[in-house]
Design an enzyme around this catalytic site. Structure first.
Site, PDB file in Angstrom:
ATOM      1  N   GLU A   1       4.520  17.742  28.899  1.00  0.00           N
ATOM      2  CA  GLU A   1       4.602  16.684  27.884  1.00  0.00           C
ATOM      3  C   GLU A   1       4.849  15.357  28.578  1.00  0.00           C
ATOM      4  O   GLU A   1       5.727  15.249  29.447  1.00  0.00           O
ATOM      5  CB  GLU A   1       5.732  16.967  26.894  1.00  0.00           C
ATOM      6  CG  GLU A   1       5.936  15.860  25.855  1.00  0.00           C
ATOM      7  CD  GLU A   1       7.054  16.175  24.872  1.00  0.00           C
ATOM      8  OE1 GLU A   1       7.240  17.368  24.544  1.00  0.00           O
ATOM      9  OE2 GLU A   1       7.767  15.229  24.451  1.00  0.00           O
TER      10      GLU A   1
ATOM     11  N   GLU B   1       9.129   6.124  23.534  1.00  0.00           N
ATOM     12  CA  GLU B   1      10.004   6.603  22.468  1.00  0.00           C
ATOM     13  C   GLU B   1      11.061   5.537  22.225  1.00  0.00           C
ATOM     14  O   GLU B   1      11.528   4.877  23.158  1.00  0.00           O
ATOM     15  CB  GLU B   1      10.679   7.914  22.851  1.00  0.00           C
ATOM     16  CG  GLU B   1       9.726   9.074  23.052  1.00  0.00           C
ATOM     17  CD  GLU B   1      10.462  10.343  23.471  1.00  0.00           C
ATOM     18  OE1 GLU B   1      10.563  11.258  22.643  1.00  0.00           O
ATOM     19  OE2 GLU B   1      10.931  10.400  24.627  1.00  0.00           O
TER      20      GLU B   1
END
Length: 566
Positions: free
Chosen positions: A160, A165
């Protein structure tokens, strides 16, 4: 496409030329996939898939509380931009009613290696978790676009890549954005992450970029690199990033993003464009002007300085020595520093260095052979579990090494295995400064101080910050250019130096040898008194009653003792 967007494209292109060659290892210049969001209404179904299926158990991961929907209210294109909207509203789907809705989009395009640019404005309200990220095409996640035909691998073995974020780092300011890598060797609360601050995330557009080569992954904000991931030895455990990945865009709610404000109604991530670049043009031209020379040599490392030019903009350098080899990439015409570490002192090494481009075309003068001998060790090292703040369950190794005449390399290795999310900061005692150290591998961190004066005394410690706490070492003294060993067995416990203990106002010495220096530390590692050649007595009237540590240097030995001041 609007005139303003064309102008922005041109500015980004020239900005890319400026930053890419200096901050990433491989430059990708061919646009292979994009969405400019120029058609109002629903998102383009040829490019995007709405992932709405709940995981087993009815809840999304990390304690999130939203339903992802394909409703137009949660994702739509308007005025040249994609809008992903998180809304407070009761919504029932798949037998579960939740109080928030949002959207989670999968790209129907997957690729291996390249650059991603996403220009976006973010929601910043408490409890929102906007993300721009990637998953392996082989992830077996029910409801994902590629799952039915390619889902053979569980998370995190699929890999990932979190490009951006926001909202999940409560210890950081509101405008802090984070990038991270999740792999079998580090997942969930991963240690492989970096972040940076950006102004006005909620009102201004910023460009979030990820540059992914076979050698490293670099994250950039508005064209400025702030974190690179590059394990020295790549394995499926730490580098599952050699297969196709696809893009995800979403806003999650709650969970690790924290408590959602009671007055929250909705918030939006606005995305101007998504672009993916690779190098697809055929290349038959070989690299030119390939050179390899020696750089800085220490007791444990040899620096190789590599350079060359290629029409593709990038070169691949291979270095072989003994049974070891390493491969890295650099930019055309830009000197690449390759530091071979973990070497033995006073040892001769021979390196065979080659250059090629990404298409496999080799330089005509491959391979260049370089030989160098590592220096002897000039420095101090030791192991301890002492702390001036917090505590250590096992302890740490530390080393101070003079490089050349005026640089000092400081290395710390945390031996505790019970601390996760580890970051290290070098603390200077006076004047106090804090500098983030570079993670070499595992729990080893280093930082090199340049421009130091030979013979000067340095006082440095390290703060290890980790999930839910921190531990700080005492300040350790090191004289630039000094060759010493501060392991505990170096401290003399013989009785050649007799010291009055307990003491009051004055310490009296009865010694058979000349004392060069006396240092007195508090139990927290703070230097309280430093006296050269105190002779037979030392004034301590300025110190309060209590327990201290005393280090007495005499005849190349350091006598360590606990001192009680009454």
């Amino acid at each position: 496409m609007s005139t303003s967007k064309i102008a922005h494209l041109i500015s980004i292109f020239f900005l890319g030329i400026n930053f890419s060659f200096s901050q990433v290892d491989v430059v990708y210049s061919d646009l292979v996939w994009s969405d400019e969001f120029n058609t109002n209404g629903a998102v383009d179904p040829a490019k995007w898939h709405h992932q709405t299926q709940l995981p087993a158990g009815g809840g999304w991961f990390n304690g999130e509380v939203q339903h992802y929907t394909n409703e137009l209210a949660n994702s739509f294109v308007n005025n040249g931009a994609l809008h992903i909207v998180a809304i407070r509203q009761p919504y029932t789907s798949q037998g579960f009613t939740k109080q928030f809705t949002s959207a989670r989009l999968n790209s129907k395009f997957a690729f291996t290696y390249g650059r991603v640019d996403v220009r976006a404005k973010l929601p910043i309200q408490q409890g929102t978790w906007p993300a721009i990220w990637m998953l392996g095409k082989n992830v077996n996640e029910d409801g994902g676009f590629f799952d039915a035909n390619f889902g053979t691998t569980s998370w995190p073995a699929c890999g990932e890549i979190d490009i951006m974020e926001h909202g999940i780092t409560p210890s950081r300011p509101i405008n802090y954005v984070q990038s991270a890598l999740h792999t079998p060797s580090s997942f969930g609360n991963t240690v492989n992450h970096g972040g940076t601050l950006a102004a006005n995330l909620g009102t201004d557009f910023h460009v979030y970029s990820m540059n992914w080569s076979p050698f490293q992954i670099t994250f950039l904000l508005d064209g400025v690199a702030f974190y690179s991931y590059n394990p020295a030895v790549k394995t499926p455990s730490n580098w599952p990033f050699n297969l196709d990945q696809y893009l995800l865009l979403n806003i999650a709610m709650g969970g690790v993003a924290g408590t959602i404000n009671s007055n929250f109604s909705q918030d939006t991530m606005v995305i101007d464009y998504v672009r993916v670049y690779q190098n697809v043009q055929a290349d038959t031209q070989i690299p030119a002007n390939f050179t390899a020379t020696l750089g800085t040599i220490t007791s444990s490392s040899i620096e190789l300085l590599l350079n060359g030019t290629d029409n593709s903009g990038s070169l691949v350098y291979g270095v072989t020595y003994g049974t070891n080899s390493t491969t890295t990439a650099g930019n055309s015409g830009v000197q690449k520093s390759v530091v071979i570490s973990g070497l033995s002192p006073n040892t001769n090494y021979s390196f065979s260095v080659s250059a090629s481009d990404l298409s496999g075309n080799n330089a005509a003068n491959n391979a260049i052979v370089l030989s160098a001998t590592t220096t002897g060790v000039t420095g101090c090292s030791g192991t301890s579990n002492l702390a001036q703040q917090g505590s250590f369950s096992t302890g740490y190794n530390y080393a101070f090494e003079t490089l050349g005449t005026n640089s000092v390399k400081i290395t710390y290795e945390l031996l505790d295995t019970d601390k996760v999310g580890l970051v290290a900061y070098l603390w200077r005692q006076s004047p106090f400064t804090e500098t983030q150290m570079t993670n070499v591998s595992g729990r080893i961190f280093t930082h090199t101080l340049t421009g130091q004066t030979p013979g000067a005394t340095l006082n440095y410690g390290v703060k290890f910050a980790y999930a839910n706490g921190m531990s700080v070492t005492p300040y350790y003294q090191y004289v630039v250019g000094n060759n010493c060993n501060l392991n505990s067995d170096q401290f003399s416990n013989d009785k050649s130096i007799l010291m009055q203990n307990p003491a009051r106002d004055v310490i009296l010495f009865d010694q058979n040898t000349t004392i060069q220096n006396v240092k007195i530390y508090s139990l927290l590692g703070q230097l309280m008194l430093d006296a050269d050649q105190p002779q037979s007595s030392l004034d301590i009237s300025s110190l309060s009653s209590g327990v201290y540590f005393v280090l007495i240097q005499s005849d190349q030995k350091i006598h360590k003792e606990k001192l009680i001041i009454e």
